[in-house]
Enzyme design. Structure first.
Site, PDB file in Angstrom:
ATOM      1  N   GLY A 137       0.835  -1.296  -0.014  1.00 49.38           N
ATOM      2  CA  GLY A 137      -0.085   0.022  -0.032  1.00 49.38           C
ATOM      3  C   GLY A 137       0.949   1.338   0.010  1.00 49.38           C
ATOM      4  O   GLY A 137       2.271   1.246   0.068  1.00 49.38           O
ATOM      5  N   SER A 138       0.129   2.467   0.073  1.00 52.43           N
ATOM      6  CA  SER A 138       0.813   3.681  -0.056  1.00 52.43           C
ATOM      7  C   SER A 138       1.810   3.903   1.095  1.00 52.43           C
ATOM      8  O   SER A 138       2.834   4.541   0.923  1.00 52.43           O
ATOM      9  CB  SER A 138      -0.071   4.700  -0.449  1.00 52.43           C
ATOM     10  OG  SER A 138      -1.124   4.816   0.405  1.00 52.43           O
ATOM     11  N   THR A 139       1.422   3.894   2.214  1.00 52.14           N
ATOM     12  CA  THR A 139       2.133   3.816   3.218  1.00 52.14           C
ATOM     13  C   THR A 139       3.262   2.985   3.309  1.00 52.14           C
ATOM     14  O   THR A 139       4.388   3.413   3.782  1.00 52.14           O
ATOM     15  CB  THR A 139       1.280   3.882   4.771  1.00 52.14           C
ATOM     16  OG1 THR A 139      -0.180   4.564   4.531  1.00 52.14           O
ATOM     17  CG2 THR A 139       2.165   4.497   5.945  1.00 52.14           C
TER      18      THR A 139
ATOM     19  N   ASP B  29       3.429  -2.559   8.174  1.00 54.53           N
ATOM     20  CA  ASP B  29       2.508  -2.393   7.123  1.00 54.53           C
ATOM     21  C   ASP B  29       1.180  -1.173   7.628  1.00 54.53           C
ATOM     22  O   ASP B  29       1.199  -1.098   8.796  1.00 54.53           O
ATOM     23  CB  ASP B  29       1.425  -3.835   6.913  1.00 54.53           C
ATOM     24  CG  ASP B  29       0.834  -3.756   5.661  1.00 54.53           C
ATOM     25  OD1 ASP B  29       1.136  -2.822   4.920  1.00 54.53           O
ATOM     26  OD2 ASP B  29       0.223  -4.873   5.578  1.00 54.53           O
ATOM     27  N   GLY B  30       0.552  -0.866   6.650  1.00 54.47           N
ATOM     28  CA  GLY B  30      -0.373  -0.017   6.810  1.00 54.47           C
ATOM     29  C   GLY B  30      -1.826  -0.652   7.185  1.00 54.47           C
ATOM     30  O   GLY B  30      -1.969  -1.851   7.663  1.00 54.47           O
ATOM     31  N   ALA B  31      -2.944   0.199   7.059  1.00 51.11           N
ATOM     32  CA  ALA B  31      -4.217  -0.281   7.664  1.00 51.11           C
ATOM     33  C   ALA B  31      -5.176   0.404   7.105  1.00 51.11           C
ATOM     34  O   ALA B  31      -4.879   1.649   6.703  1.00 51.11           O
ATOM     35  CB  ALA B  31      -4.394  -0.434   9.139  1.00 51.11           C
TER      36      ALA B  31
ATOM     37  N   LYS C  99      -8.075  -4.515   6.629  1.00 47.85           N
ATOM     38  CA  LYS C  99      -6.956  -4.177   5.728  1.00 47.85           C
ATOM     39  C   LYS C  99      -7.520  -4.948   4.498  1.00 47.85           C
ATOM     40  O   LYS C  99      -8.523  -5.963   4.372  1.00 47.85           O
ATOM     41  CB  LYS C  99      -5.522  -4.801   6.303  1.00 47.85           C
ATOM     42  CG  LYS C  99      -4.756  -4.240   7.375  1.00 47.85           C
ATOM     43  CD  LYS C  99      -3.750  -4.935   7.826  1.00 47.85           C
ATOM     44  CE  LYS C  99      -2.728  -5.167   6.855  1.00 47.85           C
ATOM     45  NZ  LYS C  99      -2.259  -4.317   6.034  1.00 47.85           N
TER      46      LYS C  99
ATOM     47  N   GLU D 230      -0.988 -10.688   3.493  1.00 47.80           N
ATOM     48  CA  GLU D 230      -0.724  -9.731   4.756  1.00 47.80           C
ATOM     49  C   GLU D 230      -0.995 -10.566   6.001  1.00 47.80           C
ATOM     50  O   GLU D 230      -0.099 -10.555   7.053  1.00 47.80           O
ATOM     51  CB  GLU D 230      -1.486  -8.479   4.554  1.00 47.80           C
ATOM     52  CG  GLU D 230      -1.062  -7.636   3.433  1.00 47.80           C
ATOM     53  CD  GLU D 230      -1.820  -6.479   3.284  1.00 47.80           C
ATOM     54  OE1 GLU D 230      -1.471  -5.363   2.547  1.00 47.80           O
ATOM     55  OE2 GLU D 230      -3.208  -6.382   3.623  1.00 47.80           O
TER      56      GLU D 230
END
EC number: 5.3.1.6
Length: 225
Positions: free
Chosen positions: A33-35, A85-87, A98, A107
């Protein structure tokens, strides 16, 4: 600060957090993802301080390799030291939704294999009750309509994410209209539907720590802080 600046700030905070924990044999789990992309780009500066990474998607693996970071198959490791990881959503217990990037199954596997799960997100992802973000459910293609009917019985409205095929060959149903007050129970219930690969609730294995980007700086949160 705009959203990209908040994501960059939490990515840097995550790098600062993990740096003292790294050793020559450390293997990191890296999200999607972007983050996570901001984190991967910053991780390049630390690549000499750890052994390798396991990626939760082909896109993240490609980005890691582009920075000269060794990417391993999870089967070739003895588990992961950290997963970053992001959320799409997080509540006060660090239970997450997610799967907005369709990488939820890998993930979830990477999270399960990690000793510590560090979630990085901006403050727009923090909610009191999960479900404002549609819950992704990965399904075996032939079971798509059957699973959709079963999800409707749970009170949600499943929407087929057209044109998306996961790295596992699965399809995605995004379930709208849920107010998820018992995340662990719902995670189990959906996963018991025949044809479901997994769903995007990370409640049975929540994050251990949340680095939350806010206008006043990055906050470090643990469950129910």
């Amino acid at each position: 600060m705009n959203q990209d600046q908040l994501k960059l700030a939490v990515a840097q905070a995550a790098l600062d957090y993990i740096a003292p924990k790294l050793a020559a044999n450390s293997v990191l789990g890296i999200g999607t993802g972007s983050t996570a992309n901001f984190f991967i780009d910053g991780l390049a500066a630390l690549k000499s301080q750890f052994k390798s990474a396991v990626a939760s998607s082909e896109a993240s693996a490609k980005r890691l390799r582009g920075h000269g970071i060794l990417v391993q198959d999870l089967n070739d490791t003895n588990g992961l030291d950290l997963y970053i990881d992001g959320a799409d959503e997080t509540n006060a217990n660090l239970e997450l939704i997610k799967g907005g990037g369709a990488a939820l199954t890998r993930e979830k596997i990477v999270a399960a294999a990690a000793k510590e799960f560090v979630c990085i997100a901006d403050e727009s992802k923090q909610v009191e009750t999960l479900g404002q973000f549609p819950l992704p459910v990965e399904v075996i293609p032939m079971a798509r309509e059957y699973v959709a009917r079963e999800l409707s019985r749970l009170g949600g409205t499943p929407i087929y994410r057209e044109g998306v095929i996961t790295d596992n060959g699965g399809l995605i149903l995004d379930v709208e209209g849920l107010s998820i007050t018992a995340p662990c129970e719902l995670e189990r219930q959906i996963n018991q539907i025949t044809g479901v690969i997994t769903n995007g609730l990370f409640a049975l294995r929540p994050a251990d720590i949340l680095l939350l980007g806010t206008a006043s700086g990055v906050k470090t949160l643990k469950a129910s802080d």
